[in-house]
Scaffold this active site. Structure first.
Site, PDB file in Angstrom:
ATOM      1  N   TYR A 181       0.856  -1.194   0.000  1.00  8.40           N
ATOM      2  CA  TYR A 181       0.000   0.000   0.000  1.00  8.40           C
ATOM      3  C   TYR A 181       0.895   1.247   0.000  1.00  8.40           C
ATOM      4  O   TYR A 181       2.062   1.180   0.405  1.00  8.40           O
ATOM      5  CB  TYR A 181      -0.901  -0.060   1.242  1.00  8.40           C
ATOM      6  CG  TYR A 181      -1.993   0.973   1.264  1.00  8.40           C
ATOM      7  CD1 TYR A 181      -3.054   0.903   0.367  1.00  8.40           C
ATOM      8  CD2 TYR A 181      -1.975   2.025   2.190  1.00  8.40           C
ATOM      9  CE1 TYR A 181      -4.062   1.853   0.386  1.00  8.40           C
ATOM     10  CE2 TYR A 181      -2.973   2.980   2.215  1.00  8.40           C
ATOM     11  CZ  TYR A 181      -4.019   2.892   1.307  1.00  8.40           C
ATOM     12  OH  TYR A 181      -5.009   3.828   1.319  1.00  8.40           O
ATOM     13  N   ASN A 183       1.495   3.669   1.835  1.00 12.49           N
ATOM     14  CA  ASN A 183       2.187   4.130   3.044  1.00 12.49           C
ATOM     15  C   ASN A 183       3.282   3.168   3.503  1.00 12.49           C
ATOM     16  O   ASN A 183       3.907   3.390   4.540  1.00 12.49           O
ATOM     17  CB  ASN A 183       1.193   4.379   4.189  1.00 12.49           C
ATOM     18  CG  ASN A 183       0.407   3.141   4.593  1.00 12.49           C
ATOM     19  OD1 ASN A 183       0.685   2.033   4.136  1.00 12.49           O
ATOM     20  ND2 ASN A 183      -0.591   3.336   5.444  1.00 12.49           N
ATOM     21  N   LYS A 184       3.544   2.108   2.740  1.00  9.84           N
ATOM     22  CA  LYS A 184       4.584   1.156   3.107  1.00  9.84           C
ATOM     23  C   LYS A 184       5.945   1.600   2.563  1.00  9.84           C
ATOM     24  O   LYS A 184       6.034   2.426   1.652  1.00  9.84           O
ATOM     25  CB  LYS A 184       4.238  -0.236   2.582  1.00  9.84           C
ATOM     26  CG  LYS A 184       2.885  -0.770   3.066  1.00  9.84           C
ATOM     27  CD  LYS A 184       2.807  -0.817   4.580  1.00  9.84           C
ATOM     28  CE  LYS A 184       1.605  -1.597   5.093  1.00  9.84           C
ATOM     29  NZ  LYS A 184       0.309  -0.962   4.823  1.00  9.84           N
ATOM     30  N   HIS A 185       7.020   1.013   3.100  1.00 11.56           N
ATOM     31  CA  HIS A 185       8.362   1.386   2.647  1.00 11.56           C
ATOM     32  C   HIS A 185       8.561   1.048   1.179  1.00 11.56           C
ATOM     33  O   HIS A 185       9.340   1.712   0.486  1.00 11.56           O
ATOM     34  CB  HIS A 185       9.428   0.653   3.471  1.00 11.56           C
ATOM     35  CG  HIS A 185       9.534   1.155   4.877  1.00 11.56           C
ATOM     36  ND1 HIS A 185      10.435   0.658   5.777  1.00 11.56           N
ATOM     37  CD2 HIS A 185       8.850   2.122   5.540  1.00 11.56           C
ATOM     38  CE1 HIS A 185      10.305   1.293   6.930  1.00 11.56           C
ATOM     39  NE2 HIS A 185       9.355   2.173   6.805  1.00 11.56           N
TER      40      HIS A 185
END
Length: 371
Positions: A181, A183-185
């Site tokens: 998603y 907002n993940k790294h």
């Protein structure tokens, strides 16, 4: 007044456009494209697993994992109550029964000391979920699983690049899952990955994500699967992101350290632990928990920050307090006071990879004003 600072903004200034243009120029845009295999192979290597199976998001990765492990109606799966609904939903959709444990007040992960008391003759698996930046203490969990003959599902959705005792998160479960998603790294917009060392589990997951087509008789089905396929376009973005994972981890840790430096003088705020004896915080998000001396809860704090043009997001709501599960007669008489408090008095501030140090200072100043 400054512009609004969103809770997350991804960093997409590597080779994403170059790889996407290659997809368009070659016409390989579906799940058949070469970037999919390349991304899976490289991701498996980074996580230290034999197999990586890409899927369309992290939630369905859990659905497929539960089915591949043979968890079915009446089986019990132990999981943290403080987690995203995807974890409980995957268990319930399989007809299995979620059994929740409370949180550790310091790491915000599941309290591993409570797991053994929840094991029953119906228990088939422990679902470990690494929360917000620090991993669960895995050694005792794996020992319990071995002792009682249980499988381990490791949700490492938030743990790209994190390690437990210097071994990659995502390498511990019988099956482990990731999310991509925004907002993940590592992001692919939407997307997920299932990783495992077990050939049978891997084959099952590949079949489940592709409607359980059969190699020789494609449209004759012995089982029902899903279309959970991952596109070449997503994989192109993911590969560009994966190439920079070490840089992203370093950047996130610097952001977390700067927030802590700027906010540590404010009384009444619990800030994230910088480290445990088995891991340094990766600061997937920068969470704050309000002490009882603060006369308002997280919802009011978030509204105050919104008025200061600062984006926030609430902490997870507990599985045992989800109305949908109560309607199903599940988790109706549970008490998990630590997790309940986290859900009501915790939230996180802007934490995306594109966040600048100037913006971090603006956020910290806004936090200081409202507290």
């Amino acid at each position: 007044m400054t512009d609004f600072i969103p809770v997350n903004e991804p960093l997409l200034n590597g080779k994403e456009k170059e790889y996407l243009n290659e997809c368009i120029d070659t016409g390989w845009i579906s799940s058949e494209g070469p970037f999919v295999k390349k991304f899976e192979a490289d991701f498996a290597q980074v996580v230290g697993r034999k197999h990586a199976i890409s899927v369309c998001n992290g939630s369905v990765a859990l659905d497929a994992a539960i089915v591949a492990l043979g968890i079915q109606e009446g089986d019990e799966v132990i999981l943290p109550t403080f987690t995203i609904i995807s974890c409980g939903a995957a268990i319930v959709r399989a007809g299995a029964i979620p059994v929740v444990v409370d949180s550790d007040p310091h790491t915000w992960n599941m309290d591993i000391d409570q797991i053994e008391a929840k094991i029953s003759p119906k228990t088939k698996a422990i679902m470990v979920v690494h929360i917000y930046g620090l991993p669960v203490d895995m050694t005792p969990v794996l020992e319990l699983a071995n002792q009682y003959g249980l499988t381990v599902i490791e949700d490492a959705a938030e743990m790209h690049g994190q390690t437990y005792k210097n071994k990659p998160c995502g390498s511990f479960g019988d099956i482990s899952t990731f999310s991509f998603y925004p907002n993940k790294h590592i992001t692919t917009g939407e997307g997920g990955m299932i990783v495992t060392d077990d050939d049978t589990f891997a084959e099952k997951c590949r079949s489940l994500r592709n409607l359980c087509f059969q190699p020789q008789k494609r449209f004759i089905h012995e089982e029902l699967g899903w279309n959970f396929r991952f596109t070449n376009l997503q994989a192109a973005v993911g590969l560009a992101q994966l190439e920079r994972l070490a840089e992203f981890v370093q950047r996130k840790r610097r952001m977390g350290e700067l927030y802590t430096e700027l906010l540590s003088g404010i009384s009444g705020l619990q800030l994230p632990l910088a480290k445990t004896d088995y891991a340094d915080n990766i600061y997937w998000v920068y969470g704050i928990v309000l002490s009882d001396e603060i006369p308002f809860d997280a919802t009011e704090a978030m509204e105050k920050l919104r008025q200061q043009k600062i984006g926030t997001r609430p902490f997870f709501w507990c599985m045992h307090e989800q109305p949908i599960f109560h309607k199903m007669g599940l988790l109706t008489n549970e008490s998990c006071p630590v997790a309940e408090r986290l859900a009501r008095r915790g939230f996180y501030i802007p934490s995306g990879l594109a966040l600048t140090e100037e913006q971090i200072e603006q956020v910290a100043n806004a936090v200081k004003r409202i507290f």
